[in-house]
Design a protein around this motif. Structure first.
Motif, PDB file in Angstrom:
ATOM      1  N   GLY A  47       0.853  -1.184   0.000  1.00  0.00           N
ATOM      2  CA  GLY A  47       0.000   0.000   0.000  1.00  0.00           C
ATOM      3  C   GLY A  47       0.885   1.228   0.000  1.00  0.00           C
ATOM      4  O   GLY A  47       2.113   1.124  -0.120  1.00  0.00           O
ATOM      5  N   THR A  48       0.307   2.387   0.151  1.00  0.00           N
ATOM      6  CA  THR A  48       1.127   3.590   0.197  1.00  0.00           C
ATOM      7  C   THR A  48       1.840   3.634   1.550  1.00  0.00           C
ATOM      8  O   THR A  48       1.381   3.026   2.522  1.00  0.00           O
ATOM      9  N   GLY A  49       2.937   4.341   1.611  1.00  0.00           N
ATOM     10  CA  GLY A  49       3.714   4.434   2.842  1.00  0.00           C
ATOM     11  C   GLY A  49       2.868   4.917   4.009  1.00  0.00           C
ATOM     12  O   GLY A  49       2.931   4.356   5.111  1.00  0.00           O
ATOM     13  N   SER A  50       2.038   5.919   3.784  1.00  0.00           N
ATOM     14  CA  SER A  50       1.275   6.473   4.903  1.00  0.00           C
ATOM     15  C   SER A  50       0.181   5.507   5.353  1.00  0.00           C
ATOM     16  O   SER A  50      -0.085   5.373   6.545  1.00  0.00           O
ATOM     17  N   SER A  51      -0.447   4.795   4.396  1.00  0.00           N
ATOM     18  CA  SER A  51      -1.500   3.867   4.822  1.00  0.00           C
ATOM     19  C   SER A  51      -0.887   2.687   5.574  1.00  0.00           C
ATOM     20  O   SER A  51      -1.474   2.190   6.539  1.00  0.00           O
ATOM     21  N   LEU A  52       0.306   2.261   5.182  1.00  0.00           N
ATOM     22  CA  LEU A  52       0.964   1.175   5.908  1.00  0.00           C
ATOM     23  C   LEU A  52       1.294   1.596   7.338  1.00  0.00           C
ATOM     24  O   LEU A  52       1.123   0.826   8.282  1.00  0.00           O
ATOM     25  N   ARG A  53       1.751   2.840   7.477  1.00  0.00           N
ATOM     26  CA  ARG A  53       2.072   3.325   8.827  1.00  0.00           C
ATOM     27  C   ARG A  53       0.822   3.401   9.695  1.00  0.00           C
ATOM     28  O   ARG A  53       0.831   2.991  10.855  1.00  0.00           O
ATOM     29  N   LEU A  56      -0.186  -0.135  10.770  1.00  0.00           N
ATOM     30  CA  LEU A  56       0.650  -0.674  11.841  1.00  0.00           C
ATOM     31  C   LEU A  56       0.337  -0.022  13.185  1.00  0.00           C
ATOM     32  O   LEU A  56       0.302  -0.668  14.231  1.00  0.00           O
ATOM     33  N   ASN A  57       0.094   1.259  13.100  1.00  0.00           N
ATOM     34  CA  ASN A  57      -0.225   2.009  14.302  1.00  0.00           C
ATOM     35  C   ASN A  57      -1.510   1.487  14.944  1.00  0.00           C
ATOM     36  O   ASN A  57      -1.583   1.241  16.149  1.00  0.00           O
ATOM     37  N   HIS A  58      -2.514   1.300  14.093  1.00  0.00           N
ATOM     38  CA  HIS A  58      -3.808   0.789  14.558  1.00  0.00           C
ATOM     39  C   HIS A  58      -3.617  -0.599  15.189  1.00  0.00           C
ATOM     40  O   HIS A  58      -4.116  -0.883  16.273  1.00  0.00           O
TER      41      HIS A  58
END
Ligand code: ZN
Ligand code: FE
Length: 758
Positions: A47-53, A56-58
């Motif tokens: 996915g995009t870098g921000s959606s992956l972050r 993971l955070n969630h």
């Protein structure tokens, strides 16, 4: 586009982890796959870098309710090619040694209860309803990875409707491994006098309800084994139960429909309520509102053990009755029964009525028991709902697999690897032949399930403990070193293990344990972990006339004590039933025969209970002390009895002759018994607090650990913790394992590690 390769270790199988990830992946628009592996789960998501972050955070902050993440490892890469459209669940794989975890059995969740109660639902009144968030796990699993073929549900193929739910990413039963419904799942049956009287869920249930209503005892197959159930108000059924289990006065567990019902009989604090309603649903020991209420359930004492319904079947039974006795289906001392045939054979002398089902139990597991005093929840028995969650310990990350065989009276073994300690469920008294086999069977299951191959064995120092024999045999068979650890030191190490302590003062007070000098210890103070493990103080030895016999004939304790204190005048303070026998015992003792020296604090409680005439022939282990505590609860005073700390060098001796003298005199004068019992309790907590000060002065140690069966006494535990804290000590007690001998195995592991494996 980026790709994240993620490996997670923890309790992530059998807790709805994969479906949870599916939903989360959709929310953040990710593609890729997830699979169950021998160490937990593995996934590759793009996915995009921000959606992956964000994903993971969630995941880190809001994992599914029953999951526990111990370790999350993530590597980012550039994504190659165009990603597929969605995340998929791949078949489970196993390539190496198992290092993931199996969840414990969980009580039925609210969402399932709601369906169970709605007439239009296809699982209306279905006794085996379950979902990703609830239901049995440990008790029905053969091994890992956790998938249906590895559970007893492999005998029940899914019907098309269940299969659709299983495959529907939106459904809360998506990828739930043990779901079933009235068409394809297990069924209840009701048996009377060895014949099937009512097959089918609703008919069988109705029959059981009818028999209970008539006041009969019904054997009910539950999650971890059989219960014997009857109406709490049925004096006749309770009396029959007591006769059958040979359990004249020991308290029986109760299952109540709801909190409101419990509150009618007992007080519950906020902490007690959260224990009662937790996912684990243990038995919680509560204080009665009225000391005389339900006296036939818990005679003479001020507490009752309550639990709430935890399986859908319990829920259906309790809809009809607000309060049932729910005691384990076994003979006193034996292991809880798990198989239908065995139950029908062994329990038929007590009842002809059996509510059975055809879902097998692999690992039997009794109900867990906790209490919650001023100083928080304390385990009295750790089993269903908690096992096999490991206890984490900080040091010894490098420790190879170790087996600790625990103690005998409350059997429990531990297997440790890399800072995780798996403790078995409560295994009963190992002196019972059946429990001995249960121990070995379970050990095999734990070794296989978690791929554990011990490289060393630790057992109790006691030369005739069965747990020691098991350890010895095991070590010989596998060519391993076998270490012995003193019982009371293991008690203290068990507390140190929980809090990652390297040094501490230890107070181990219990009934019995084999000492390093060959005597029976049980009122012990140590300084542990400073390159040694010194016994710094103990209760002054007193004679146990006839050894073990004195545990059940408490008069022997009095006859051991009084003649030493009063000389020939002892008879003015105590009149034995059988004067000749008493004279003989006293005579033998004075010649140093037939008497085993002990420093047992448990026996001191028994002595005082017997002296005060509260209990002289206990019907179960610890009854005299329990009744003494109940008496003390009825009095308020700060007074205490005289005692002395004697000796110029360590170990100092705690001399309580002055107290016994005073108690005997007061009792002869007819003083108030509850008040005397209370003064005794005050004296014991004073002994701990004062001795601790002396030890701190000499050893400059401010950590203090309390463990051992005596601390199941709430007055002692609360008062002691309060006094120690007021003196500025950092006080620690067992939280994750039982404070009694059920925690010994953890201490054996930790002591072994702290001593560097010898
Ligand atoms: Zn559920
Ligand atoms: Fe003990």
């Amino acid at each position: 586009m980026k790709k994240a390769i993620i490996n997670i270790n923890g309790v992530v199988q059998g807790v709805g982890f994969r479906p949870y990830i599916l939903k989360l992946a959709r929310k953040y628009n990710l593609a890729g796959y997830i699979e169950n592996r021998e160490y937990g789960v593995h996934m590759e998501v793009t996915g995009t870098g921000s959606s992956l972050r964000s994903f993971l955070n969630h995941l880190r902050h809001n994992p599914p309710p029953a999951a526990e993440i111990f370790d999350l490892d993530c590597v980012f890469k550039e994504a190659d090619g165009s990603p597929s459209a969605a995340l998929i669940i791949k078949a489970s794989r196993r390539e190496g040694a198992v290092s993931t975890f199996i969840p414990p059995d969980m009580s039925v969740c609210d969402a399932c209860i709601k369906e169970l109660s709605s007439e239009n639902d296809r699982r209306y009144r279905y006794p085996f309803i379950t979902c990703n968030d609830c239901g049995p796990r440990f008790s029905i699993i053969y091994g890992l990875p956790y998938d249906r073929p590895q559970t007893v549900m492999n005998e029940f193929p899914l019907c098309p409707e269940c299969l659709a739910e299983y495959n529907d990413a939106e459904c809360r039963r998506c990828h739930a491994q043990i779901i079933s419904c009235p068409h394809d799942g297990p069924v209840l049956s009701f048996w009377e006098h060895g014949r099937e009287a009512a097959p089918g869920n609703q008919a069988a249930l109705q029959k059981a309800l009818d028999r209970l209503k008539e006041g009969a005892v019904v054997a009910v197959k539950g999650i971890g084994g059989f219960h014997l159930a009857c109406l709490a108000g049925s004096g006749q059924a309770v009396a029959a139960l007591r006769r059958f289990k040979n359990r004249q006065t020991k308290p029986l567990a109760l299952m109540a429909r709801d909190l409101a019902t419990i509150r009618r009989y007992a007080r519950c604090s906020g902490q007690e309520i959260s224990l009662l309603t937790s996912r684990e649903k243990p038995i919680v020991i509560l204080r009665k509102n009225d000391p005389c209420a339900l006296n036939h359930i818990a005679p003479g004492i001020r507490t009752l053990g309550f639990m709430l319904p935890y399986s859908p079947l319990h829920f259906l039974l309790l809809q009809e009755f607000p309060l049932l006795v729910m005691t384990s289906g076994n003979m006193e001392g034996e292991v809880i029964i798990k198989d239908n045939d065995e139950a029908m054979e062994k329990l038929s002398p007590i009842t002809p009525y059996f509510l059975l089902h055809n879902r097998k139990i692999i690992n039997q597991c009794d109900d867990s028991i906790l209490m919650a005093g001023k100083c928080g929840p304390v385990f009295l028995r750790r089993a269903r709902g908690y096992v096999p969650s490991p206890v984490k310990i900080a040091p010894g990350k490098e420790c190879g697999p170790v087996l600790a065989t625990g103690a005998d009276m409350k059997g429990c073994f531990a297997l440790a690897r890399n800072g995780f300690v798996w403790l078995s469920q409560f295994l009963g008294d190992l002196a019972e032949a059946s429990n001995y086999h249960f121990f070995l069977e379970n050990l095999r299951w734990f070794e296989n399930a978690f791929d554990l191959k011990p490289q060393a064995v630790v057992s109790d120092l006691h030369p005739s403990y069965f747990s020691g024999e098991i350890g010895e045999t095991y070590a010989k068979k596998h060519g391993l070193a076998h270490y012995r650890m003193q019982h009371h030191k293991a008690h203290i190490y068990s507390v140190m293990a929980e809090y990652d302590l390297r040094t501490a003062i230890g107070v181990a007070f219990d009934g019995t344990g084999y000492g390093e000098d060959g005597r029976i210890w049980g009122g012990e103070f140590f300084v542990l972990g400073r390159g040694g493990d010194e016994r710094v103080a103990h209760l002054k030895y007193f004679p146990l006339l006839g050894g073990e016999k004195a545990v059940w004939e408490l008069e022997r304790l009095i006859l051991g004590y009084l003649p030493r204190i009063f000389g020939a005048a002892w008879k003015t303070y105590y009149q034995p039933d059988d004067a000749d026998k008493a004279a003989l015992l006293v005579d033998l003792c004075s010649k140093g025969r037939n008497a085993v020296p002990t420093s047992s604090m448990g026996r001191l409680f028994d002595t005082v209970s017997a002296l005060l005439g509260i209990c002289r022939s206990p019907a179960y282990d610890g009854e005299a002390a329990v009744l003494l505590e109940a008496a003390a609860a009825g009095a308020r005073t700060q007074e205490k009895y005289p005692w002395e700390l004697v000796g110029s060098c360590t170990p100092w001796e705690i001399d309580v002759d002055g107290m016994i003298k005073k108690i005997s005199t007061e009792h002869r004068c007819g003083r108030n018994i509850p008040r005397m019992a209370r003064k005794f309790h005050n004296t014991i907590s004073d002994i701990i607090a004062t001795t601790a000060l002396r030890i701190r002065e000499k050893y400059r140690e401010n950590n203090i650990c309390l463990s051992g069966g005596v601390f199941q006494n709430r007055i002692i535990l609360d008062q002691t913790v309060e006094k120690l804290s007021a003196q500025g000590f950092k006080t620690f007690i067992n939280r994750k394992v039982p404070i009694n001998d059920g925690g010994i195995a953890l201490g054996q592991v930790y002591g072994f590690i702290l001593r560097g494996g010898n």
